[in-house]
Design a protein around this motif. Structure first.
Motif: not given
Length: 127
Positions: A82-89, A92-96
């Motif tokens: 989920x963090x990787x998918x949100x980063x792609x979307x 930017x890096x999204x913290x858990x």
């Protein structure tokens, strides 16, 4: 050449008076700055002195609480994905922890999210 310099000395005096008259006419066009003045109203705020207005202090953000979250391997992998998918979307890096805070706010704002979580929890405890 001396005659030309003398002629030019006379001209700026008359030219200065014309510029001064023009500037005087323009300065009266705009009133003073008002408290309800919008930035896009087409007037320029008049500078009174070299200081700027004081910026109101914003309250300090609340200190976050610390929690320990125990995840099984599948849930940990899902959170990573989920963090990787949100980063792609988002690009930017999204913290858990940011993801979990967003999910908590969503559940707090929307009863459908709470119902979905309740159904998921019912299924987990039934197996």
């Amino acid at each position: 050449m001396i005659a030309r310099i003398e002629d030019q000395e006379d001209k700026p005096a008359s030219a200065d008076s014309g510029v001064n008259a023009l500037l005087t006419g323009l300065s009266g066009r705009f009133g003073g700055e008002t408290a309800d003045q919008r930035p896009d109203d087409g007037t320029t705020a008049q500078r009174q002195d070299g200081t700027t207005a004081a910026v109101p202090e914003q309250p300090a953000p609340a200190k976050p609480s610390k929690y320990t979250l125990l995840l099984d391997q599948d849930d940990a992998l899902t959170l990573d994905q989920l963090a990787l998918a949100l980063r792609r979307r988002t690009g930017r890096a999204v913290d858990k922890s940011e993801i979990l805070r967003a999910l908590i706010r969503l559940a707090d704002q929307d009863d459908r999210v709470i119902d979905t979580v309740a159904r998921a929890l019912d299924r987990r405890t039934a197996t």
